[in-house]
Design an enzyme around this catalytic site. Structure first.
Site, PDB file in Angstrom:
ATOM      1  N   ASP A   4      -4.395  -2.305 -10.797  1.00  0.00           N
ATOM      2  CA  ASP A   4      -4.705  -3.726 -10.898  1.00  0.00           C
ATOM      3  C   ASP A   4      -3.442  -4.446 -11.356  1.00  0.00           C
ATOM      4  O   ASP A   4      -2.515  -3.826 -11.868  1.00  0.00           O
ATOM      5  CB  ASP A   4      -5.826  -3.937 -11.921  1.00  0.00           C
ATOM      6  CG  ASP A   4      -6.228  -5.405 -12.045  1.00  0.00           C
ATOM      7  OD1 ASP A   4      -6.427  -6.050 -10.996  1.00  0.00           O
ATOM      8  OD2 ASP A   4      -6.332  -5.913 -13.173  1.00  0.00           O
ATOM      9  N   SER A   5      -3.414  -5.754 -11.190  1.00  0.00           N
ATOM     10  CA  SER A   5      -2.283  -6.551 -11.681  1.00  0.00           C
ATOM     11  C   SER A   5      -2.142  -6.462 -13.199  1.00  0.00           C
ATOM     12  O   SER A   5      -1.082  -6.704 -13.741  1.00  0.00           O
ATOM     13  CB  SER A   5      -2.467  -8.008 -11.279  1.00  0.00           C
ATOM     14  OG  SER A   5      -3.681  -8.503 -11.795  1.00  0.00           O
TER      15      SER A   5
ATOM     16  N   CYS B  31      -7.664  -4.742  -7.860  1.00  0.00           N
ATOM     17  CA  CYS B  31      -7.227  -6.136  -7.891  1.00  0.00           C
ATOM     18  C   CYS B  31      -7.723  -6.917  -6.669  1.00  0.00           C
ATOM     19  O   CYS B  31      -7.399  -6.557  -5.526  1.00  0.00           O
ATOM     20  CB  CYS B  31      -5.702  -6.159  -7.944  1.00  0.00           C
ATOM     21  SG  CYS B  31      -4.999  -7.813  -7.957  1.00  0.00           S
TER      22      CYS B  31
ATOM     23  N   GLU C  22      -8.576 -13.813 -20.612  1.00  0.00           N
ATOM     24  CA  GLU C  22      -7.533 -13.085 -21.345  1.00  0.00           C
ATOM     25  C   GLU C  22      -7.297 -13.653 -22.737  1.00  0.00           C
ATOM     26  O   GLU C  22      -6.765 -12.965 -23.605  1.00  0.00           O
ATOM     27  CB  GLU C  22      -6.234 -13.077 -20.542  1.00  0.00           C
ATOM     28  CG  GLU C  22      -6.433 -12.369 -19.215  1.00  0.00           C
ATOM     29  CD  GLU C  22      -5.226 -11.603 -18.743  1.00  0.00           C
ATOM     30  OE1 GLU C  22      -4.112 -12.066 -18.977  1.00  0.00           O
ATOM     31  OE2 GLU C  22      -5.422 -10.535 -18.123  1.00  0.00           O
TER      32      GLU C  22
ATOM     33  N   CYS D  67     -12.735 -11.314  -8.380  1.00  0.00           N
ATOM     34  CA  CYS D  67     -11.600 -11.022  -9.258  1.00  0.00           C
ATOM     35  C   CYS D  67     -12.130 -10.175 -10.402  1.00  0.00           C
ATOM     36  O   CYS D  67     -13.243 -10.430 -10.897  1.00  0.00           O
ATOM     37  CB  CYS D  67     -10.990 -12.335  -9.762  1.00  0.00           C
ATOM     38  SG  CYS D  67      -9.743 -12.106 -11.048  1.00  0.00           S
TER      39      CYS D  67
ATOM     40  N   HIS E 188     -11.663 -10.091 -13.437  1.00  0.00           N
ATOM     41  CA  HIS E 188     -11.993 -10.733 -14.708  1.00  0.00           C
ATOM     42  C   HIS E 188     -13.328 -11.481 -14.675  1.00  0.00           C
ATOM     43  O   HIS E 188     -13.895 -11.772 -15.718  1.00  0.00           O
ATOM     44  CB  HIS E 188     -10.914 -11.761 -15.090  1.00  0.00           C
ATOM     45  CG  HIS E 188      -9.637 -11.155 -15.553  1.00  0.00           C
ATOM     46  ND1 HIS E 188      -8.803 -10.454 -14.723  1.00  0.00           N
ATOM     47  CD2 HIS E 188      -9.054 -11.138 -16.784  1.00  0.00           C
ATOM     48  CE1 HIS E 188      -7.745 -10.056 -15.419  1.00  0.00           C
ATOM     49  NE2 HIS E 188      -7.859 -10.453 -16.649  1.00  0.00           N
TER      50      HIS E 188
END
Lengths: 265, 265
Positions: free
Chosen positions: A10-11, A73, A154, A186, A188
């Site tokens: 993932d990023s 990702c 985040e 995504c 997140h």
């Protein structure tokens, strides 16, 4: 046949939510996780840069002799999956196709309407729309970029009024479309399920990480995958990630994250 | 003496606000700007990674034969300025020292109280506090990390109610401290001057970019600097930046931004 681990990247650390789903289906199979924490985020960057970074991420995982790669990702899955599949011989599973499958399954039993939420790069790619239309070109797809969702998550802005306010701004037009399924495109976004769910009421939220993990499990013959524990690598220094890892993975891996210089791959 | 250009770099495009201040004092002097748009942001990353990236950024600028370097990035200025000065022979000017000078000047004529706003890495470094205490150890310093300000600015959330709400959450305790000066310790923060100013009422907002540009002008003998235009380099693809550049610099440079592979430096 020599059994090998599965690679997941993932990023950043968002992909740990996919690891969490991976562990539910693959149980005690060995995996190597890589999070590009030094260069995160990818979702606001160009297709060329996303491809270049994703190629390096895969090269690192292949240096660990993985049998297959799960692209956790959403941004890479939407913008670079063909580039990766063209360059490497192992199976590479992204989140777009499995998530589109699930959403179409839901929409075919409803109004035939799907919403896609993703990063700027994911929405710009049109990848979800293409994957959905390929399965059923009568389905209506409504896509919205939600670029602030990643920094909000985040920074721990999960249950805050400001997050609800931003979610309503992003999604209020979409909420009137009577969609059957909302793709959380995504890693997140599942963390914001409550906030997003409030806007959409009865629509089903589709978690791209869960769908990718299930799809990978069905695709890869389980017997090819080595038994063992997970290993975690990141490109920034590993300290300071324990809290985020706890939120996303539900366990403390702070003591076993190692750093890799991804720019060398 | 051969005249050379000035180098200016930032983690991304935020440093264009410093270029804007640079141009006010240096007039028609030649400069090379580098923005690390492929790896932005720096403010959420570790000191080790910030140093590694900043060294590459300087090496690139030195490959363009700059006479001096202005570190527009608050995060690099707070975490890596000594590392850079140790590694390179040209003068390297960060934003911390000049901004601390200005804030102390204001506070000495007031209550002796200064607030510092910055990224997570800037605040964690304690660099502003150290610089202020070195000038006058009786001054009270109150520091707050505002990690969502950068993504809010980058996504155009300048005048939105959600931005005011987040600003109030970050700053409400600080607003009660009766500070004389508020250091905007990140290139993006002057864009939020209105929102931040509303919280602080009568306090003076100190723009770190303006102070760094003035300081650099006083430091560098003007006659050493070559006349000419600005040149712009970024690490991500240059397209898609014209809107942000317009906001920060007040002019359209989209046609003259070039890409550089920063990882090679």
């Amino acid at each position: 046949m020599i059994k090998r681990p599965i690679g997941i990247f993932d990023s950043g650390l968002g992909g740990l939510s996919v690891v969490s789903e991976f562990k539910k289906v693959f149980k005690n199979k060995r995996y190597i996780y890589f999070g590009d924490t030094a260069r995160v985020p990818y979702g606001s960057k160009s297709v060329e840069t996303i491809k270049r970074f994703a190629l390096q991420d895969c090269r690192f995982l292949l240096s660990k002799d993985v049998a297959a790669i799960i692209v956790a990702c959403g941004t890479v899955s939407a913008n670079a999956i063909e580039e990766l599949q063209k360059n490497f011989a192992v199976p590479i599973v992204g989140v777009v196709e499995p998530t589109a499958n699930k959403a179409v399954e839901i929409a075919m039993n409803g109004n035939g309407r799907i919403a896609v939420l993703g990063t700027a790069a994911t929405i710009k790619s049109g990848a979800y729309e293409k994957a959905i239309k390929k399965l059923d070109d009568k389905i209506d797809v409504f896509s919205v970029a939600c670029p602030l969702f990643v920094p909000l998550v985040e920074n721990g802005y999960i249950d805050k009024p400001a997050t609800s306010m931003i979610a309503r701004e992003y999604l209020e037009d979409l909420a009137k479309k009577n969609v059957d399924a909302v793709i959380l495109g995504c890693t997140h976004y599942p963390i914001l399920s409550k906030v997003i769910g409030e806007v959409f009421g009865e629509s089903v939220l589709v978690n791209s990480g869960k769908e990718a993990a299930d799809y990978a499990y069905a695709l890869l013959e389980e017997k090819e995958v080595e038994d063992g524990e997970g290993e975690y690598y990141v490109s920034d220094e590993p300290h300071g990630f324990s809290e985020t890892a706890n939120v996303l993975l539900g366990e403390d891996i702070s003591s076993c994250i190692r750093r890799v210089n991804i720019e060398e791959f």
